[in-house]
Design a protein around this motif. Sequence first.
Motif, PDB file in Angstrom:
ATOM      1  N   GLY A   1      35.263   5.542  35.463  1.00  0.00           N
ATOM      2  CA  GLY A   1      33.952   5.498  34.730  1.00  0.00           C
ATOM      3  C   GLY A   1      34.047   5.940  33.268  1.00  0.00           C
ATOM      4  O   GLY A   1      35.128   5.923  32.896  1.00  0.00           O
ATOM      5  N   LYS A   2      33.053   6.017  32.892  1.00  0.00           N
ATOM      6  CA  LYS A   2      33.136   6.029  31.210  1.00  0.00           C
ATOM      7  C   LYS A   2      33.814   7.401  30.846  1.00  0.00           C
ATOM      8  O   LYS A   2      34.474   7.370  29.799  1.00  0.00           O
ATOM      9  N   SER A   3      33.898   8.451  31.735  1.00  0.00           N
ATOM     10  CA  SER A   3      34.498   9.629  31.108  1.00  0.00           C
ATOM     11  C   SER A   3      35.939   9.704  32.032  1.00  0.00           C
ATOM     12  O   SER A   3      36.209  10.960  32.316  1.00  0.00           O
ATOM     13  N   GLY A   4      36.502   8.667  32.419  1.00  0.00           N
ATOM     14  CA  GLY A   4      37.865   8.616  33.173  1.00  0.00           C
ATOM     15  C   GLY A   4      37.730   8.685  34.731  1.00  0.00           C
ATOM     16  O   GLY A   4      36.506   8.187  34.998  1.00  0.00           O
ATOM     17  N   GLU A   5      38.957   8.953  35.241  1.00  0.00           N
ATOM     18  CA  GLU A   5      38.768   8.981  36.863  1.00  0.00           C
ATOM     19  C   GLU A   5      37.887  10.026  37.439  1.00  0.00           C
ATOM     20  O   GLU A   5      37.810  11.169  37.115  1.00  0.00           O
ATOM     21  N   PHE A   6      37.295   9.697  38.588  1.00  0.00           N
ATOM     22  CA  PHE A   6      36.567  10.650  39.206  1.00  0.00           C
ATOM     23  C   PHE A   6      36.567  10.478  40.855  1.00  0.00           C
ATOM     24  O   PHE A   6      36.613   9.311  41.338  1.00  0.00           O
ATOM     25  N   ASN A   7      36.053  11.493  41.664  1.00  0.00           N
ATOM     26  CA  ASN A   7      36.081  11.520  42.972  1.00  0.00           C
ATOM     27  C   ASN A   7      34.635  11.484  43.471  1.00  0.00           C
ATOM     28  O   ASN A   7      33.948  12.186  42.875  1.00  0.00           O
ATOM     29  N   VAL A   8      34.196  11.066  44.599  1.00  0.00           N
ATOM     30  CA  VAL A   8      32.797  11.464  44.923  1.00  0.00           C
ATOM     31  C   VAL A   8      32.917  11.919  46.329  1.00  0.00           C
ATOM     32  O   VAL A   8      33.786  11.224  47.283  1.00  0.00           O
ATOM     33  N   SER A   9      32.169  12.755  47.176  1.00  0.00           N
ATOM     34  CA  SER A   9      32.319  13.366  48.359  1.00  0.00           C
ATOM     35  C   SER A   9      30.922  12.733  49.094  1.00  0.00           C
ATOM     36  O   SER A   9      30.073  12.239  48.541  1.00  0.00           O
ATOM     37  N   LEU A  10      30.918  13.005  50.250  1.00  0.00           N
ATOM     38  CA  LEU A  10      29.761  12.288  51.448  1.00  0.00           C
ATOM     39  C   LEU A  10      29.713  13.351  52.230  1.00  0.00           C
ATOM     40  O   LEU A  10      30.270  13.927  52.866  1.00  0.00           O
TER      41      LEU A  10
ATOM     42  N   VAL B   1      36.524   9.737  57.839  1.00  0.00           N
ATOM     43  CA  VAL B   1      35.844   8.743  56.609  1.00  0.00           C
ATOM     44  C   VAL B   1      35.470   9.761  55.484  1.00  0.00           C
ATOM     45  O   VAL B   1      35.851   9.272  54.374  1.00  0.00           O
ATOM     46  N   CYS B   2      35.100  10.743  55.552  1.00  0.00           N
ATOM     47  CA  CYS B   2      34.474  11.749  54.330  1.00  0.00           C
ATOM     48  C   CYS B   2      35.833  12.228  53.833  1.00  0.00           C
ATOM     49  O   CYS B   2      35.811  12.195  52.402  1.00  0.00           O
ATOM     50  N   LYS B   3      36.947  12.450  54.458  1.00  0.00           N
ATOM     51  CA  LYS B   3      38.076  12.966  53.912  1.00  0.00           C
ATOM     52  C   LYS B   3      38.565  11.851  53.261  1.00  0.00           C
ATOM     53  O   LYS B   3      39.168  12.019  51.988  1.00  0.00           O
ATOM     54  N   ASP B   4      38.786  10.646  53.537  1.00  0.00           N
ATOM     55  CA  ASP B   4      39.262   9.599  52.829  1.00  0.00           C
ATOM     56  C   ASP B   4      38.506   9.141  51.769  1.00  0.00           C
ATOM     57  O   ASP B   4      39.205   8.763  50.601  1.00  0.00           O
ATOM     58  N   PHE B   5      37.381   8.948  51.901  1.00  0.00           N
ATOM     59  CA  PHE B   5      36.470   8.630  50.697  1.00  0.00           C
ATOM     60  C   PHE B   5      36.553   9.738  49.624  1.00  0.00           C
ATOM     61  O   PHE B   5      36.571   9.066  48.339  1.00  0.00           O
ATOM     62  N   SER B   6      36.517  10.841  49.917  1.00  0.00           N
ATOM     63  CA  SER B   6      36.672  11.882  48.758  1.00  0.00           C
ATOM     64  C   SER B   6      38.087  11.939  48.021  1.00  0.00           C
ATOM     65  O   SER B   6      38.125  12.131  46.857  1.00  0.00           O
ATOM     66  N   LYS B   7      39.233  10.907  48.483  1.00  0.00           N
ATOM     67  CA  LYS B   7      40.455  10.766  47.847  1.00  0.00           C
ATOM     68  C   LYS B   7      40.490   9.650  47.015  1.00  0.00           C
ATOM     69  O   LYS B   7      41.496   9.412  46.145  1.00  0.00           O
ATOM     70  N   ILE B   8      39.415   8.736  47.132  1.00  0.00           N
ATOM     71  CA  ILE B   8      39.352   7.517  46.473  1.00  0.00           C
ATOM     72  C   ILE B   8      39.068   7.686  44.852  1.00  0.00           C
ATOM     73  O   ILE B   8      38.016   8.549  44.523  1.00  0.00           O
TER      74      ILE B   8
ATOM     75  N   LEU C   1      34.597   0.862  52.836  1.00  0.00           N
ATOM     76  CA  LEU C   1      35.344   1.882  53.668  1.00  0.00           C
ATOM     77  C   LEU C   1      34.783   2.044  55.014  1.00  0.00           C
ATOM     78  O   LEU C   1      35.407   1.877  55.990  1.00  0.00           O
ATOM     79  N   LEU C   2      33.571   1.689  55.083  1.00  0.00           N
ATOM     80  CA  LEU C   2      32.979   1.919  56.637  1.00  0.00           C
ATOM     81  C   LEU C   2      33.251   0.730  57.223  1.00  0.00           C
ATOM     82  O   LEU C   2      33.413   0.730  58.490  1.00  0.00           O
ATOM     83  N   ARG C   3      32.967  -0.415  56.665  1.00  0.00           N
ATOM     84  CA  ARG C   3      33.308  -1.773  57.250  1.00  0.00           C
ATOM     85  C   ARG C   3      34.822  -1.690  58.055  1.00  0.00           C
ATOM     86  O   ARG C   3      34.998  -2.069  59.165  1.00  0.00           O
TER      87      ARG C   3
END
Length: 549
Positions: free
Chosen positions: A500-509, A489-496, A451-453
């Motif tokens: 994982g093992k326990s299903g879909e998840f989001n990560v913030s920055l 960038v933070c907003k877009d990243f948190s939407k991705i 995403l940063l690139r």
Amino acid sequence: MSDVITSNVSAKLDGLRQRFREKAVHEFEVLCSIGQAVASQTADCEQLAHADHSLHRLAGSAGTFGFSSLGEEARRLELLVKPAVDLCKTGADSGLANLDDEMARDFGQRLQSLQDFLDAGGEPTTRVVAKPPESASNEPLVLVIEPDAAQADNLVSGLGLYGYRVQLVEDLQQWQAGSAPTPPLVIVRDQVFLAGGGRLNETFADLPIVCIGATDCYRHRYALANEGADAFFCEPLNLPLFANHLDNLLTDRADAESGRVLIVDDDQELMEHYSLVLSAGGIRVKTVIGDPGLLLPALSEFRPDILLMDLQMEDISGMALARMLRFEPEWLSLPIIYLSAESDRERQLEALARGGDDFLTKPLSDSFLLRTIRVRCYRAKQLNNLVSRDSMTGLLKHSLVKSEAASEHARCERMGYDSAIAMLDLDHFKRVNDSHGHRAGDVVIKGLANLLRRRLRKTDVIGRYGGEEFMVVLPDCPMGQAELLLNDVCKDFSKIAFEGKSGEFNVSLSVGLASLASYGHPEEAIEAADRALYERKRSGRNGVTVAFQ
Ligand SMILES: Nc1nc2c(ncn2[C@@H]2O[C@H](COP(=O)(O)OP(=O)(O)OP(=O)(O)O)[C@@H](O)[C@H]2O)c(=O)[nH]1
């Protein structure tokens, strides 16, 4: 890609050919008088050395300017005079003792006839393959060929999150009907690709073609590979992995088509010719002529992928220069390629033993030069990347991103502008690993790198500072602008959505941002960005905090 270079470059190449002609005419006058002296057995060692030097240059350059027959005759005459010149070097009064009467007469007359080869006109010059102009945007345009509207919508919005601009068509005919620029990468529904029977490969020669589809078995994959697909992804798409793969394909392609070459030669026209041909093919070129003392500063400033150097320049030896460069640990691994009219394998080997890596024998065609230099630059970059880039993300390693920050700090002082420096850290990343597994954690790290690139400019510096911590340097970028950009960038990243093992998840920055120019030392700016990051973590994460001085 087109087989025709721009008319502007073409006109410049024609101008160089004309300059070569004019210089050659002058050179022939001197050679003609030496020819008379040789024919009458009165030539001295100085004249023979001049003829040898002159013929050597013509042998190496005439072909490049479209006078191959002249170059070949010059090479034959050079080989004839060489023993006489070598005899002179032993102290013999005149090396002519090595030529019998008849040979001397023949050699003299042939020297006088060199002008005829020029008058014959030469052959039409072939022109190199031009590289299409690069998009100023860092967001690549991806062509998606997808007949299913719902799938198409998913792809467009998913890839949009990673900074890809998508041009969507239902089939190949629809694309051909449009007048859009050629994209650097094509994503196509597998059935459309197979039904096309190779037509896509013909239309998008050299472009990476990525297929997507719902069927996954050995026979299907084999059929796609056999038709020339570069990758296959089975649905449902794991978007972060998919985007990561697209990114790798694009980076690889960009690496293969770009490069930086420093050319050192004493022949102005030849050097300008090489420079024009390589630049037209997308290679960045810097040249050094005349004063080899300029070589080290030019290397430090330009930092080429390879050095292309003439083997003998007037009284300067390329071999000695190569050895001298190897004194400096910094240039020990710089690939040095000799460019020379030297065809003697023994002498070539000797040159390679003295600090060089390879030989390109003049004359060489424009397309051969471009192709060879592209491959060489690509290999050099791959090796360089192994040393300077983090293997998981392809971003700069800790020490290198820090030294880039220091260089940018110095530039801010010199140029009087401000640049931003930011520390980025994934939120609650330990929990991500614990809940979804380390492999899913790795995909998140790669996802942020991609995403940063995509989102940052080509001139911005991005590094992996530590495990889940990144550093970016945004040259000539005021704080307000940097804050807006990194918030996006933070907003877009948190939407991705990651899987994982326990299903879909989001990560913030979380991001800590500081102004490089506001601090006397780059380390102080890094510490300020770090403090701002800490503050962001304390006050709720997921966003940007700007450092106060
Ligand atoms: N999957 C993966 N995990 C990594 C990598 N490098 C570091 N980590 C993990 O990142 C986690 C960082 O955890 P902490 O420093 O406690 O911070 P955090 O959980 O992100 O919490 P905050 O930073 O306070 O939001 C550790 O569990 C590391 O093992 C890596 O390359 N891959």
